[in-house]
Scaffold this motif. Structure first.
Motif, short mmCIF file in Angstrom:
data_model
loop_
_atom_site.label_atom_id
_atom_site.label_comp_id
_atom_site.label_asym_id
_atom_site.label_seq_id
_atom_site.Cartn_x
_atom_site.Cartn_y
_atom_site.Cartn_z
N TYR A 7 0.82 -1.67 -0.14
CA TYR A 7 0.19 -0.05 0.01
C TYR A 7 0.90 1.52 -0.34
CZ TYR A 7 -3.04 3.19 2.00
OH TYR A 7 -3.89 4.53 1.59
N VAL A 8 2.12 1.22 0.46
CA VAL A 8 2.94 2.60 0.96
C VAL A 8 3.47 2.07 -0.70
CG1 VAL A 8 4.99 3.18 1.88
CG2 VAL A 8 2.97 1.70 3.29
N ILE A 9 4.21 1.99 -1.21
CA ILE A 9 4.65 1.68 -2.21
C ILE A 9 3.66 2.25 -3.56
CG2 ILE A 9 5.43 0.07 -4.18
CD1 ILE A 9 6.35 -1.75 -2.17
N HIS A 10 2.48 1.63 -3.14
CA HIS A 10 1.17 2.45 -3.90
C HIS A 10 1.44 3.44 -3.98
CE1 HIS A 10 -1.40 2.46 -7.12
NE2 HIS A 10 -2.50 2.67 -6.38
N ARG A 11 0.79 3.95 -2.68
CA ARG A 11 0.70 6.02 -2.78
C ARG A 11 1.49 6.61 -2.99
NH1 ARG A 11 -4.34 6.63 -1.73
NH2 ARG A 11 -4.02 8.99 -0.83
N HIS A 12 3.39 6.02 -2.59
CA HIS A 12 4.05 6.58 -3.10
C HIS A 12 4.60 7.07 -4.69
CE1 HIS A 12 8.37 7.91 -3.80
NE2 HIS A 12 8.45 9.34 -2.65
N GLY A 13 3.95 5.77 -5.05
CA GLY A 13 4.20 5.98 -6.36
C GLY A 13 2.95 6.76 -7.17
N GLU A 14 1.39 7.36 -6.07
CA GLU A 14 0.75 7.90 -6.78
C GLU A 14 0.33 9.39 -6.45
OE1 GLU A 14 -3.22 6.97 -4.83
OE2 GLU A 14 -3.38 5.29 -6.83
N LEU A 15 1.87 9.64 -5.41
CA LEU A 15 2.04 10.91 -5.28
C LEU A 15 3.45 11.80 -5.73
CD1 LEU A 15 1.80 12.84 -2.98
CD2 LEU A 15 3.79 11.94 -1.51
N THR A 16 4.00 10.89 -6.19
CA THR A 16 5.27 11.50 -6.96
C THR A 16 4.64 11.38 -8.09
OG1 THR A 16 6.60 9.25 -5.97
CG2 THR A 16 6.86 10.50 -7.91
N MET A 17 3.57 10.67 -9.25
CA MET A 17 2.57 11.06 -10.41
C MET A 17 2.18 12.63 -10.01
SD MET A 17 3.84 9.13 -12.56
CE MET A 17 2.92 9.52 -13.91
N LEU A 18 1.56 12.79 -9.21
CA LEU A 18 0.87 14.01 -9.38
C LEU A 18 1.57 15.19 -9.00
CD1 LEU A 18 -1.89 15.32 -8.27
CD2 LEU A 18 -1.46 14.62 -6.14
N LEU A 63 13.06 2.65 -7.04
CA LEU A 63 11.84 1.96 -6.35
C LEU A 63 11.42 0.65 -6.87
CD1 LEU A 63 9.19 4.82 -5.85
CD2 LEU A 63 11.20 3.77 -4.21
N PRO A 64 11.00 -0.50 -5.87
CA PRO A 64 10.54 -1.71 -5.33
C PRO A 64 9.29 -1.39 -6.15
CG PRO A 64 10.78 -1.29 -3.54
CD PRO A 64 10.98 -0.24 -4.26
N SER A 65 9.15 -2.90 -6.86
CA SER A 65 7.50 -2.71 -7.55
C SER A 65 6.81 -3.45 -6.49
CB SER A 65 7.96 -3.64 -8.77
OG SER A 65 8.25 -4.71 -8.80
N ASP A 66 7.56 -4.76 -5.50
CA ASP A 66 6.39 -5.20 -4.74
C ASP A 66 7.65 -5.06 -3.16
OD1 ASP A 66 8.64 -7.52 -5.26
OD2 ASP A 66 7.12 -8.19 -5.80
N SER A 67 6.70 -5.42 -2.36
CA SER A 67 6.76 -5.50 -0.83
C SER A 67 8.35 -6.96 -0.78
CB SER A 67 6.16 -6.06 0.22
OG SER A 67 5.49 -7.48 -0.24
N HIS A 69 10.69 -6.75 -2.40
CA HIS A 69 11.69 -6.43 -2.64
C HIS A 69 12.23 -4.83 -2.26
CE1 HIS A 69 11.12 -8.78 -6.72
NE2 HIS A 69 12.93 -8.72 -6.25
N HIS A 70 11.71 -4.92 -0.96
CA HIS A 70 11.50 -3.80 0.05
C HIS A 70 12.43 -3.39 0.80
CE1 HIS A 70 9.97 0.14 2.08
NE2 HIS A 70 10.08 0.08 0.44
N ALA A 71 12.98 -2.71 1.15
CA ALA A 71 14.13 -2.67 2.77
C ALA A 71 13.63 -2.88 4.14
CB ALA A 71 14.65 -1.47 3.12
N LEU A 72 12.29 -2.78 4.18
CA LEU A 72 11.07 -2.50 5.29
C LEU A 72 10.27 -4.08 5.36
CD1 LEU A 72 9.58 0.39 5.90
CD2 LEU A 72 11.48 -0.22 7.23
#
Length: 72
Positions: A7-18, A63-67, A69-72
């Motif tokens: 969810y955080v990856i998706h929302r960060h991508g949306e914020l960046t595009m905005l 940015l990773p595309s899914d969780s 590959h994410h550091a958290l």
């Protein structure tokens, strides 16, 4: 409550595009000038759009595309 990485990856991508879209929109609707400063206006416009494109490329390539590959 667990942290939803997808969810955080998706929302960060949306914020960046905005933010990128708003930046390009503000470049396009800025007041135009006539005369000797018209060349500078187009230079700023093109460089601003290229900057936004580069920000988008760098952001989405790193940015990773899914969780999995994410550091958290």
């Amino acid at each position: 409550m667990p942290f939803n990485i997808d969810y955080v990856i998706h929302r960060h991508g949306e914020l960046t595009m905005l933010v990128i879209g708003e930046g390009i929109l503000s470049l396009l609707i800025s007041p135009t000038v006539e005369g000797k400063y018209l060349g500078e206006y187009y230079l700023v416009l093109v460089m601003g759009i290229l900057t936004m494109i580069l920000i988008q490329v760098v952001n989405f390539e790193t940015l990773p595309s899914d969780s999995s590959h994410h550091a958290l």
